[in-house]
Design an enzyme around this catalytic site. Structure first.
Site, mmCIF file in Angstrom:
data_model
loop_
_atom_site.group_PDB
_atom_site.id
_atom_site.type_symbol
_atom_site.label_atom_id
_atom_site.label_comp_id
_atom_site.label_asym_id
_atom_site.label_seq_id
_atom_site.Cartn_x
_atom_site.Cartn_y
_atom_site.Cartn_z
ATOM 1 C CE1 TYR A 192 -8.086 1.189 9.330
ATOM 2 C CE2 TYR A 192 -8.312 2.096 11.545
ATOM 3 C CZ TYR A 192 -7.589 1.954 10.379
ATOM 4 O OH TYR A 192 -6.359 2.561 10.263
ATOM 5 C CG ASN A 221 1.034 1.271 4.897
ATOM 6 O OD1 ASN A 221 0.754 1.964 5.863
ATOM 7 N ND2 ASN A 221 0.714 1.623 3.658
ATOM 8 C CG ASP A 248 -6.466 -7.599 -3.876
ATOM 9 O OD1 ASP A 248 -6.229 -7.400 -2.663
ATOM 10 O OD2 ASP A 248 -7.604 -7.808 -4.318
ATOM 11 C CB VAL A 249 -2.348 -7.415 0.428
ATOM 12 C CG1 VAL A 249 -1.123 -6.599 0.043
ATOM 13 C CG2 VAL A 249 -3.472 -6.536 0.949
ATOM 14 C CB ILE A 284 -1.709 10.031 11.049
ATOM 15 C CG1 ILE A 284 -1.170 9.187 12.202
ATOM 16 C CG2 ILE A 284 -0.568 10.512 10.149
ATOM 17 C CD1 ILE A 284 -0.263 9.880 13.167
ATOM 18 C CB ALA A 337 -12.410 -6.363 14.143
ATOM 19 N N GLY A 386 0.820 -1.211 0.000
ATOM 20 C CA GLY A 386 0.000 0.000 0.000
ATOM 21 C C GLY A 386 0.851 1.257 0.000
#
Lengths: 79, 248
Positions: free
Chosen positions: B156, B91, B64-65, B189, B158, B11
């Site tokens: 997110y 990431n 695509d991970v 951030i 979880a 990413g």
């Protein structure tokens, strides 16, 4: 494949994965007791041999292959 | 900090991933820049230019991970191009914020699949290589949300909490092979991702940050670089919270 042919392919793989001399990899050597393998090392060897011989060693079989000889026997049968 | 040889950052076409690539580039590393699909290619190229402008080498890799075969293929290519993979920075992540009452299984699965399963896929692929080398560094970009939860971000949260548990397990499983695994948990951030949060949430976060500013992507990248360095060799299974005091 003859037993000798299998042995010649198996020795460098085991020696490389466990970081030991090739002459330590003898038939009746026990992976854990004699060659100092841990569970991760055994998985690593199994996966490398699967790749080398183009076969699949299911976990339930792999768990029983405790010596170099038993591994070679298994490969001869499966290949 | 010591020069790292080769770093794969998932990413890395945008946001924190891109900034991590830029900071690593200052060390003279080979940077493998992962991006998920064709429409991100241009952004990935931009990251590569930033890397090259800092005198480092790099390459872009589409994968695509959430697809294990694609990840394994990418890792093979990186290995061929760089000769080794010394550091993985997991990431890649997305959000699909909704209150649970409105959240579909698809919203849930998609976030888990990319953020958590993706991290597992990358771990599985690179550890094979790192075990052979008997060294390696893995840094997961988790989130403080994975530690404290957040309304509207159950999926997110979880996924990010799951990354922490994954990280600790990896630390135990591969420690004997000199592979460390740690998490960086960013707080609030300034990124494209946080721009989409509702103002109410933003204000609430800000009121709790001790250091009265939002974090920058550089703040996160510096923590990642530290955990990837030789100086962090004895740190594993830890969560480095970079949040300006938000979770105190």
């Amino acid at each position: 494949m003859t037993r000798e042919e299998v042995l010649q392919k198996v020795i460098p793989v085991i020696s490389d994965k466990l970081g030991i001399d090739e002459d330590q990899v003898v038939g009746d050597a026990h992976f854990i007791n004699d060659l100092g393998a841990d569970s991760l090392g055994l998985v690593d060897i199994t996966m490398a041999l699967e790749e080398e011989f183009g076969l699949e060693i299911p976990d339930e079989d792999a768990g029983k292959l405790e010596t170099v000889n038993s591994m070679i026997d298994y490969i001869i049968k499966a290949a | 900090m010591a020069v790292t040889k080769s770093v794969l950052i998932t990413g890395a076409s945008r946001g924190i991933g891109q900034q991590i690539a830029v900071q690593f580039a200052k060390q003279g590393a080979f940077i493998a820049i992962n991006y998920p699909f064709e429409s991100e290619k241009e952004n990935a190229m931009q990251t590569l230019h930033e890397v090259q402008n800092r005198g480092s080498q790099g390459q872009i890799y589409e994968a695509d991970v959430s697809n294990l075969a694609a990840v394994e293929d990418m890792v093979k290519k990186v290995k061929m191009d760089a000769g080794s993979i010394d550091v993985l920075v997991a990431n890649a992540g997305i959000t699909k914020d909704k209150l649970i009452m409105r959240m579909t299984s698809e919203d849930w699965n998609q976030v888990l699949q990319i953020n958590l399963t993706g991290a597992f896929h990358c771990t599985k692929a690179v550890t094979k290589e790192m075990m052979q080398a008997k060294k390696g560094r893995i840094v997961y970009i988790s989130s403080v949300i994975g530690m404290i939860g957040n309304a509207g971000q159950a999926n997110y949260a979880a996924s990010k909490g799951g990354m922490i548990a994954l990280c600790k397990s990896v630390a135990k499983e591969f420690g004997s092979r000199n592979i460390t695994a740690n998490c960086v948990a960013p707080g609030y951030i300034l990124t494209e991702m946080t721009q989409n949060l509702p103002k109410e949430a933003t204000d609430q976060f800000m009121s709790r940050v001790s250091i009265k500013r939002f974090g920058t992507m550089e703040d996160i990248a510096h923590a990642v670089l530290f955990l990837s360095s030789d100086q962090a060799a004895y740190i594993t299974g830890q969560v480095l919270v970079v949040d300006g005091g938000l979770t105190l």
